[in-house]
Scaffold this motif. Structure first.
Motif, PDB file in Angstrom:
ATOM      1  N   LYS A 218      47.264  38.446  31.748  1.00  0.00           N
ATOM      2  CA  LYS A 218      46.614  37.147  31.922  1.00  0.00           C
ATOM      3  C   LYS A 218      45.588  37.159  33.044  1.00  0.00           C
ATOM      4  CE  LYS A 218      47.662  32.321  33.132  1.00  0.00           C
ATOM      5  NZ  LYS A 218      48.723  31.373  33.534  1.00  0.00           N
ATOM      6  N   GLU A 219      45.947  37.740  34.182  1.00  0.00           N
ATOM      7  CA  GLU A 219      45.117  37.664  35.386  1.00  0.00           C
ATOM      8  C   GLU A 219      44.088  38.778  35.506  1.00  0.00           C
ATOM      9  OE1 GLU A 219      45.135  35.281  37.597  1.00  0.00           O
ATOM     10  OE2 GLU A 219      46.876  34.145  36.891  1.00  0.00           O
ATOM     11  N   GLN A 220      44.313  39.901  34.819  1.00  0.00           N
ATOM     12  CA  GLN A 220      43.412  41.060  34.907  1.00  0.00           C
ATOM     13  C   GLN A 220      43.087  41.411  36.369  1.00  0.00           C
ATOM     14  OE1 GLN A 220      41.999  43.088  32.209  1.00  0.00           O
ATOM     15  NE2 GLN A 220      43.839  42.142  31.378  1.00  0.00           N
TER      16      GLN A 220
ATOM     17  N   SER B 116      49.745  50.709  30.156  1.00  0.00           N
ATOM     18  CA  SER B 116      48.916  51.858  29.790  1.00  0.00           C
ATOM     19  C   SER B 116      48.580  51.863  28.305  1.00  0.00           C
ATOM     20  CB  SER B 116      49.621  53.160  30.157  1.00  0.00           C
ATOM     21  OG  SER B 116      49.804  53.258  31.548  1.00  0.00           O
ATOM     22  N   LYS B 117      49.416  51.207  27.483  1.00  0.00           N
ATOM     23  CA  LYS B 117      49.189  51.156  26.041  1.00  0.00           C
ATOM     24  C   LYS B 117      48.247  50.028  25.643  1.00  0.00           C
ATOM     25  CE  LYS B 117      52.054  54.521  25.202  1.00  0.00           C
ATOM     26  NZ  LYS B 117      51.527  55.834  24.767  1.00  0.00           N
ATOM     27  N   ASP B 118      47.920  49.176  26.588  1.00  0.00           N
ATOM     28  CA  ASP B 118      47.052  48.030  26.327  1.00  0.00           C
ATOM     29  C   ASP B 118      45.653  48.336  26.868  1.00  0.00           C
ATOM     30  OD1 ASP B 118      45.706  45.585  26.247  1.00  0.00           O
ATOM     31  OD2 ASP B 118      47.488  44.426  26.752  1.00  0.00           O
ATOM     32  N   ALA B 119      44.652  48.338  25.999  1.00  0.00           N
ATOM     33  CA  ALA B 119      43.289  48.689  26.413  1.00  0.00           C
ATOM     34  C   ALA B 119      42.770  47.776  27.520  1.00  0.00           C
ATOM     35  CB  ALA B 119      42.350  48.633  25.205  1.00  0.00           C
ATOM     36  N   ALA B 120      43.225  46.522  27.544  1.00  0.00           N
ATOM     37  CA  ALA B 120      42.738  45.563  28.538  1.00  0.00           C
ATOM     38  C   ALA B 120      43.268  45.850  29.939  1.00  0.00           C
ATOM     39  CB  ALA B 120      43.127  44.146  28.122  1.00  0.00           C
TER      40      ALA B 120
ATOM     41  N   ALA C  46      39.481  57.206  31.352  1.00  0.00           N
ATOM     42  CA  ALA C  46      38.968  55.951  30.790  1.00  0.00           C
ATOM     43  C   ALA C  46      37.445  55.927  30.801  1.00  0.00           C
ATOM     44  CB  ALA C  46      39.528  54.764  31.580  1.00  0.00           C
ATOM     45  N   LYS C  47      36.842  56.347  31.924  1.00  0.00           N
ATOM     46  CA  LYS C  47      35.382  56.353  31.988  1.00  0.00           C
ATOM     47  C   LYS C  47      34.804  57.449  31.093  1.00  0.00           C
ATOM     48  CE  LYS C  47      31.316  56.371  34.878  1.00  0.00           C
ATOM     49  NZ  LYS C  47      30.739  56.174  36.210  1.00  0.00           N
TER      50      LYS C  47
END
Length: 353
Positions: A43-45, A68-72, A252-253
């Motif tokens: 929710k808060e990112q 880790s399994k959530d792209a966001a 990720a990058k």
């Protein structure tokens, strides 16, 4: 103001740590257990997560695994808090993708230093990638600043020059490097049993070449050849896999950099597979313009041989020449030799199938 999510079931430790972070000018979001922490992270990112390991309902390892399994949330820096210092705990956390550890009890300076270093490294990796050899080298050198990568990434990277029509690699060969096109143009193509070419992609400066086969550890499914003198940056296979597997921030990058043109390529192949020849010639002209356009006296010109254009379209050279003649009569293009000027881009884009 940077936002930090603090997940800690011990109320006293949570309150004391939150106070330290607030005094250091961080915005703090608190969670008293792992399940609430996962919901708040989504929710808060937050810019960074500090998480205790030993908690009821969902421990720190479970929190990290889910995020880790959530792209966001996968790219958010993650620091573990633990009362244990056994090597097995450290190894398990690092294998899951933790960025750092703090062993309780810790002092204010130790906590703030760990946060500052992690946020700084994450900002570096979020910075825009300069699509040239210098930018790639800068990214790799930044990645080497991570402890997990410092001794794994070699210095065996080099620039090599290809002459026109020289192969970068051939269909059926085993990949052993990742290639980055620093200057020039390269085409990727497949050949059928009769030796006829079908161009699968046109690479421009700033593109990576050959990484899908490298990832799958399979033989090259296509060949790559320079269309003009080209300068290619060669990255050893071992460095490629280190950048992908040893640190999740770097990975990720790196994945984002690699996949920059993958979606466009898949969409183009679908269009060329199912469209009419007329539509495919229009799509091919727009593709070449996008990749290789040159400004000539205020108009956009592209230079490509009729053979290569036919290879992109997947039709005979004669069919492509006839279609180009029709486009010229319809004032959609103008042509002089191998140079083509697009006169009506809008109509080419809206070409009926």
């Amino acid at each position: 103001m940077k936002k930090i999510l603090l997940i800690e079931d011990n109320a006293e430790i949570r309150e004391n740590t939150a106070e330290i972070l607030t005094l250091a000018n961080y915005q703090v979001v608190e969670a008293e257990n792992g399940r609430i922490g996962v919901d708040l992270a989504r929710k808060e990112q937050p810019d960074l997560i500090i998480c205790d390991i030993m908690m009821p309902q969902l421990d720190g390892y479970g929190v990290l695994h889910l995020l880790s399994k959530d792209a966001a949330t996968a790219g958010i820096p993650f620091i573990f808090l633990t009362a244990k210092s056994e090597k097995e705990d450290f190894r398990k956390g690092m294998n899951l993708g933790a960025d750092d550890y703090l062993t309780k009890p810790f002092d204010d300076v130790e906590l703030l230093d760990a946060i500052e270093i992690r946020l700084k490294k994450n900002e570096i990796l979020k910075a825009e990638f300069n699509k040239n050899a210098a930018g790639l080298e800068e990214f790799i050198e930044e990645a080497k600043g991570y402890e997990e990568l410092e001794k794994l990434i070699s210095s065996d990277r080099r620039l090599t020059v290809l002459k026109k029509k020289q192969y970068l690699f051939m269909e059926g060969n085993r990949p052993n490097s990742l290639y980055f096109l620093n200057k020039g143009r390269v085409k990727a193509f497949k050949s059928n049993e009769e030796g006829r070419e079908y161009i699968t992609h046109l690479y421009k400066e700033g593109d990576f070449i050959g990484y899908l086969d490298l990832l799958e550890e399979s033989h090259y499914r296509e060949s790559a050849m320079a269309q003009e003198e080209a300068e290619v940056y060669v990255i050893p296979k071992e460095d490629f896999f280190s950048l992908l597997h040893r640190n999740r921030d770097v990975a990720a990058k790196f994945i984002k950099i690699l996949s920059d043109n993958l979606a466009d390529r898949e969409e183009r192949l679908l269009k060329l597979a199912y469209n009419s020849v007329r539509k495919r010639v229009a799509e091919a002209l727009l593709l070449v313009e996008k990749q290789y356009q040159r400004e000539e006296g205020g108009t956009k010109q592209i230079a490509i041989s009729r053979e290569d254009l036919a290879s992109i379209v997947g039709a005979s050279k004669e069919t492509v020449i006839r279609t180009l003649a029709d486009f010229k009569d319809e004032k959609l293009i103008d042509s002089q030799g191998s140079r083509i000027t697009i006169l009506n881009q809008d109509k080419l884009q809206r070409m009926r199938n």
